[in-house]
Every structure is written in C-alpha cells, then in structure tokens.
Design a protein around this motif. Structure first.
Motif, PDB file in Angstrom:
ATOM      1  N   VAL A 120       0.861  -1.181   0.000  1.00  0.00           N
ATOM      2  CA  VAL A 120       0.000   0.000   0.000  1.00  0.00           C
ATOM      3  C   VAL A 120       0.895   1.227   0.000  1.00  0.00           C
ATOM      4  O   VAL A 120       1.777   1.378   0.852  1.00  0.00           O
ATOM      5  N   ARG A 123      -3.189   6.383   0.828  1.00  0.00           N
ATOM      6  CA  ARG A 123      -4.598   6.217   1.184  1.00  0.00           C
ATOM      7  C   ARG A 123      -5.273   7.584   1.210  1.00  0.00           C
ATOM      8  O   ARG A 123      -4.617   8.579   1.533  1.00  0.00           O
ATOM      9  N   HIS A 137     -12.500   5.689   1.338  1.00  0.00           N
ATOM     10  CA  HIS A 137     -11.627   4.599   1.782  1.00  0.00           C
ATOM     11  C   HIS A 137     -10.748   4.080   0.646  1.00  0.00           C
ATOM     12  O   HIS A 137     -10.698   2.888   0.361  1.00  0.00           O
ATOM     13  N   VAL A 139      -7.511   2.942  -1.077  1.00  0.00           N
ATOM     14  CA  VAL A 139      -6.255   2.296  -0.701  1.00  0.00           C
ATOM     15  C   VAL A 139      -5.511   1.975  -1.997  1.00  0.00           C
ATOM     16  O   VAL A 139      -5.904   1.074  -2.738  1.00  0.00           O
ATOM     17  N   SER A 153     -11.471   0.999  -3.557  1.00  0.00           N
ATOM     18  CA  SER A 153     -12.288   2.106  -3.064  1.00  0.00           C
ATOM     19  C   SER A 153     -13.754   1.688  -3.072  1.00  0.00           C
ATOM     20  O   SER A 153     -14.127   0.686  -3.676  1.00  0.00           O
ATOM     21  N   TRP A 183      -9.984  -0.368   4.627  1.00  0.00           N
ATOM     22  CA  TRP A 183      -9.353   0.841   5.177  1.00  0.00           C
ATOM     23  C   TRP A 183      -8.729   0.558   6.541  1.00  0.00           C
ATOM     24  O   TRP A 183      -7.617   0.993   6.829  1.00  0.00           O
ATOM     25  N   ASN A 188      -0.639   1.940   5.333  1.00  0.00           N
ATOM     26  CA  ASN A 188       0.518   2.097   4.435  1.00  0.00           C
ATOM     27  C   ASN A 188       1.538   0.986   4.665  1.00  0.00           C
ATOM     28  O   ASN A 188       1.777   0.569   5.793  1.00  0.00           O
TER      29      ASN A 188
END
Length: 196
Positions: A120, A123, A137, A139, A153, A183, A188
């Motif tokens: 990730v 965000r 949300h 990502v 999303s 989420w 990250n």
C-alpha cells in the motif's frame, strides 16, 4: 320435517365452515413471508460479503462452495496481506496467521494490475473517482509505467462502476462495508498480492 331440515342445514354449514378453515390454514402455510425453513430446507445462497472470522459461515449444502471461496489462494505469499484474485474478482484480507478474516467480491475497472506483490503506497479518506463518482476509503498499491493507478475504493452511494472501455482506469470498487474493512486493515506498507 322442519327439524330434520334444520339439522341438514346445520351439517352443511358446519362442513362449509370446516372447509373454509382448512383452506385458510393451507394459505397460511404457503404464505411467502413465512421463513423458508417452515416449508423446506433453505437453498444455499452465494453471499457477496462474508466476514469469516477464519470460519466458514455458509453452512448447509453450500459449505463446500463457501469453503472454496474463503480459502486463501495458493501461491499468494505468507503473513498479513491483502490478496486480490483477478479471475475470481475477489479480495481476501489475510491475518498474520495466514487465515482470511474477511473475503468479498469486487468490481474491477477496465485495466487490471499485473499479478505480483505490492505494498500500500497511499490512502485517501474521500476523493472523486475517475468515473466522476465520489469514493471513499481509497487504498492505492500500484502505479504502472503508463500512469494508471491501481487501488481499492467504495462509492459513497454504494454503486458499482460501469467502466467505459475507452478509458483506462485501475480502480477496484468495493461495497461500502468492505471498503471500511479494507481501510482499517490495509495501512501504508501493507502487502498486497495480486494473483491470476
């Protein structure tokens, strides 16, 4: 004569009343708002979203199918990760013990990310999607050489995208509850594994 005639009338009325009660009982038994278990075993359905908690919750005749959906794809790595199955159009949120804590179907866009391992990268709580729909949300986990950004999303209004084949986009749309789960799970640097 009048007496026997009255008796016959009473007998006919009693029989008619019993027949009416029987008919009403039949209708009540067949009423569509009665639970399916009152008539026959419920048909195994395909639940789009399953919060498995590591266990199969489909049960009954669909247990084997549910277990297959809940099973984390082979060759998807180890440890805590998000697994995205391109062919199945399904995501698995996998805990550090290697078991799926949640799995659900997604609606891919016009371009899919290549199979491989990613992390990730960013965000966003809420933005406007490439289709002009407000999404939340978000990502993101990959940007290819042509600039297409891939990420998960959910549309704020809960809609699924109708991708325009003329546009090359990489948004993977989830239902709002699934977007919230993603989420909370995929902060990250969380590993994202894309499998064929």
């Amino acid at each position: 004569m009048a007496r026997s005639s009255s008796g016959a009338i009473v007998a006919v009325l009693t029989a008619a009343a019993l027949g009416g009660v029987g008919f009403l009982a039949f209708q009540a038994e067949a009423a569509p708002d009665r639970p399916a278990s009152a008539h026959a075993p419920a048909k195994a359905g395909k639940d789009k979203t399953e919060d498995t908690g590591g266990k199969d919750k489909t049960g009954g005749a669909g247990a084997d199918q549910g277990q297959a959906q809940n099973a984390v794809p082979e060759n998807s790595g180890t440890g805590l990760r998000v697994v995205y199955g391109l062919a199945q159009k399904r995501v698995w949120l996998v805990g550090s013990d290697g078991k799926a804590t949640r799995t659900y179907e997604v609606a891919p866009s016009t371009v899919s990310p290549p199979p491989g391992a990613y992390t990730v990268t960013s965000r966003s709580p809420q933005v406007t999607g490439s289709d002009g729909i407000p999404i939340e949300h978000v990502v993101r986990f990959h940007k290819d050489a042509t600039g297409i950004v891939f990420g998960f999303s959910a549309a704020v209004d809960g809609s699924s995208p109708k991708p325009d084949p003329a546009k090359k986009t990489g948004g993977i749309r989830e239902q709002p509850a699934d977007g919230r789960a993603m989420w909370e799970f995929a902060v990250n640097n969380t590993k994202v594994v894309v499998v064929p």
